[in-house]
Design a protein around this motif. Structure first.
Motif, mmCIF file in Angstrom:
data_model
loop_
_atom_site.group_PDB
_atom_site.id
_atom_site.type_symbol
_atom_site.label_atom_id
_atom_site.label_comp_id
_atom_site.label_asym_id
_atom_site.label_seq_id
_atom_site.Cartn_x
_atom_site.Cartn_y
_atom_site.Cartn_z
ATOM 1 N N THR A 5 -3.378 -8.621 18.132
ATOM 2 C CA THR A 5 -4.335 -8.765 17.161
ATOM 3 C C THR A 5 -4.584 -7.575 16.601
ATOM 4 N N GLN A 6 -4.869 -6.395 17.389
ATOM 5 C CA GLN A 6 -5.180 -5.082 16.985
ATOM 6 C C GLN A 6 -3.800 -4.694 16.080
ATOM 7 N N SER A 7 -2.724 -4.981 16.621
ATOM 8 C CA SER A 7 -1.582 -4.592 16.087
ATOM 9 C C SER A 7 -1.343 -5.175 14.473
ATOM 10 N N ALA A 8 -1.585 -6.399 14.482
ATOM 11 C CA ALA A 8 -1.505 -7.165 13.212
ATOM 12 C C ALA A 8 -2.511 -6.515 12.225
ATOM 13 N N ILE A 9 -3.712 -6.163 12.474
ATOM 14 C CA ILE A 9 -4.792 -5.566 11.780
ATOM 15 C C ILE A 9 -4.376 -4.302 11.384
ATOM 16 N N THR A 10 -3.710 -3.394 12.053
ATOM 17 C CA THR A 10 -3.027 -2.237 11.708
ATOM 18 C C THR A 10 -2.032 -2.623 10.600
ATOM 19 N N VAL A 11 -1.036 -3.418 10.875
ATOM 20 C CA VAL A 11 -0.023 -3.647 9.765
ATOM 21 C C VAL A 11 -0.617 -4.302 8.777
ATOM 22 N N GLY A 12 -1.746 -5.033 8.884
ATOM 23 C CA GLY A 12 -2.566 -5.318 7.325
ATOM 24 C C GLY A 12 -2.858 -4.188 6.578
ATOM 25 N N ILE A 13 -3.521 -3.138 7.450
ATOM 26 C CA ILE A 13 -4.013 -2.006 6.664
ATOM 27 C C ILE A 13 -2.942 -1.287 6.074
ATOM 28 N N ARG A 14 -1.734 -1.107 6.792
ATOM 29 C CA ARG A 14 -0.592 -0.500 6.088
ATOM 30 C C ARG A 14 0.111 -1.114 5.099
ATOM 31 N N LYS A 15 0.157 -2.428 4.912
ATOM 32 C CA LYS A 15 0.746 -3.230 3.980
ATOM 33 C C LYS A 15 -0.378 -2.973 2.596
ATOM 34 N N CYS A 16 -1.528 -3.180 2.880
ATOM 35 C CA CYS A 16 -2.757 -3.271 1.792
ATOM 36 C C CYS A 16 -2.391 -1.550 1.514
ATOM 37 N N SER A 17 -2.204 -0.629 2.048
ATOM 38 C CA SER A 17 -2.312 0.805 1.598
ATOM 39 C C SER A 17 -0.696 0.917 0.817
ATOM 40 N N GLN A 18 0.246 0.268 1.259
ATOM 41 C CA GLN A 18 1.587 0.261 0.367
ATOM 42 C C GLN A 18 0.929 -0.330 -1.077
ATOM 43 N N VAL A 19 0.421 -1.498 -1.186
ATOM 44 C CA VAL A 19 0.194 -2.043 -2.381
ATOM 45 C C VAL A 19 -0.882 -0.790 -3.163
ATOM 46 N N LEU A 20 -1.645 -0.265 -2.666
ATOM 47 C CA LEU A 20 -2.788 0.533 -3.242
ATOM 48 C C LEU A 20 -1.770 1.805 -3.728
ATOM 49 N N GLU A 21 -0.476 2.039 -3.008
ATOM 50 C CA GLU A 21 0.037 3.284 -3.681
ATOM 51 C C GLU A 21 0.518 3.088 -4.876
ATOM 52 N N THR A 22 0.848 1.869 -5.155
ATOM 53 C CA THR A 22 1.525 1.505 -6.670
ATOM 54 C C THR A 22 0.234 1.307 -7.425
ATOM 55 N N ASP A 23 -0.744 0.385 -6.952
ATOM 56 C CA ASP A 23 -1.699 0.085 -7.872
ATOM 57 C C ASP A 23 -3.230 0.417 -6.967
ATOM 58 N N SER A 24 -3.732 1.513 -7.345
ATOM 59 C CA SER A 24 -4.794 1.738 -6.776
ATOM 60 C C SER A 24 -5.950 1.351 -6.863
ATOM 61 N N GLN A 25 -5.935 0.235 -7.826
ATOM 62 C CA GLN A 25 -7.263 -0.765 -8.443
ATOM 63 C C GLN A 25 -6.790 -2.154 -8.199
ATOM 64 N N ASP A 26 -5.996 -2.420 -7.096
ATOM 65 C CA ASP A 26 -5.748 -3.758 -6.722
ATOM 66 C C ASP A 26 -6.876 -4.265 -6.135
ATOM 67 N N ILE A 27 -7.838 -5.144 -6.310
ATOM 68 C CA ILE A 27 -9.028 -5.615 -5.566
ATOM 69 C C ILE A 27 -8.604 -6.261 -4.425
ATOM 70 N N GLU A 28 -7.719 -7.177 -4.322
ATOM 71 C CA GLU A 28 -7.304 -7.829 -2.871
ATOM 72 C C GLU A 28 -7.009 -7.025 -1.942
ATOM 73 N N ALA A 29 -5.930 -5.969 -2.555
ATOM 74 C CA ALA A 29 -5.635 -5.178 -1.301
ATOM 75 C C ALA A 29 -7.107 -4.171 -0.896
ATOM 76 N N LEU A 30 -7.669 -3.609 -1.666
ATOM 77 C CA LEU A 30 -8.715 -2.838 -1.345
ATOM 78 C C LEU A 30 -10.063 -3.837 -0.204
ATOM 79 N N THR A 31 -9.984 -4.783 -0.857
ATOM 80 C CA THR A 31 -11.104 -5.738 -0.111
ATOM 81 C C THR A 31 -10.551 -6.267 1.312
ATOM 82 N N ASN A 32 -9.213 -6.609 1.261
ATOM 83 C CA ASN A 32 -8.331 -6.985 2.510
ATOM 84 C C ASN A 32 -8.502 -5.690 3.399
#
Length: 180
Positions: A5-32
């Motif tokens: 579960t912790q690994s999945a959460i860490t992966v989630g953070i990494r994926k959200c961070s990747q989205v935010l690298e291309t669009d720093s204002q992506d609301i869904e990525a920021l809140t997730n």
């Protein structure tokens, strides 16, 4: 299960961070990502993500998330029932009960003869019992997860004061008829 579960959460953070690298204002990525940080007990990072999201969109959902993260940060500086039992925030009742039984056996005051050790164990034992009480009761756990300590006397007094006196008749008619 906890590690995966912790690994999945860490992966989630990494994926959200990747989205935010291309669009720093992506609301869904920021809140997730903020919610993932909360699950990993990194409340400061969650607050930063919610603040960034709030600059983009001033919605109730984001305001509520920020408020909850701030409450959790404040609460983390007080008594943390998850830390007391050594369980993750997403632990189920069986994990909580197992951790409680293990710690209750270890810190039961009757196991200690030295008065100082016994007093320390008693204090720890009370905290362990309180943690189990809150985390195994769905309503109390929800209050705690939302930043309120259901066993904190200050919180309880503030919440119950208005409930206990709401609609109370100070005219004395109720007492007059009951005690005559």
């Amino acid at each position: 299960a906890v590690v995966s579960t912790q690994s999945a959460i860490t992966v989630g953070i990494r994926k959200c961070s990747q989205v935010l690298e291309t669009d720093s204002q992506d609301i869904e990525a920021l809140t997730n990502r903020a919610e993932c940080h909360i699950l990993l007990v990194d409340f400061e990072a969650a607050i930063l993500d919610y603040q960034a999201a709030l600059k983009v969109s001033d919605t109730k959902h984001i305001k509520d998330g920020l408020k909850r993260a701030e409450k959790l940060l404040k609460q983390s500086k007080k008594r943390d029932y998850y830390k007391i039992l050594g369980v993750p925030r997403n632990a189920d009742k069986s994990q909580i009960s197992k951790a409680y039984r293990k710690l209750a056996r270890e810190y039961h005051p009757d196991k200690y003869t030295d008065e100082k050790e016994k007093a320390e164990a008693e204090k720890k034992f009370i905290d362990i019992a309180a943690a189990k009480e809150v985390l195994t009761d769905e309503e109390k756990r929800e209050q705690f997860d939302n930043g309120d300590d259901p066993l904190d006397p200050e919180t309880e007094q503030g919440r119950n004061f208005h409930q206990n006196f709401n609609g109370f008749n100070f005219g004395g008619n109720q007492f007059h008829s009951k005690f005559q």
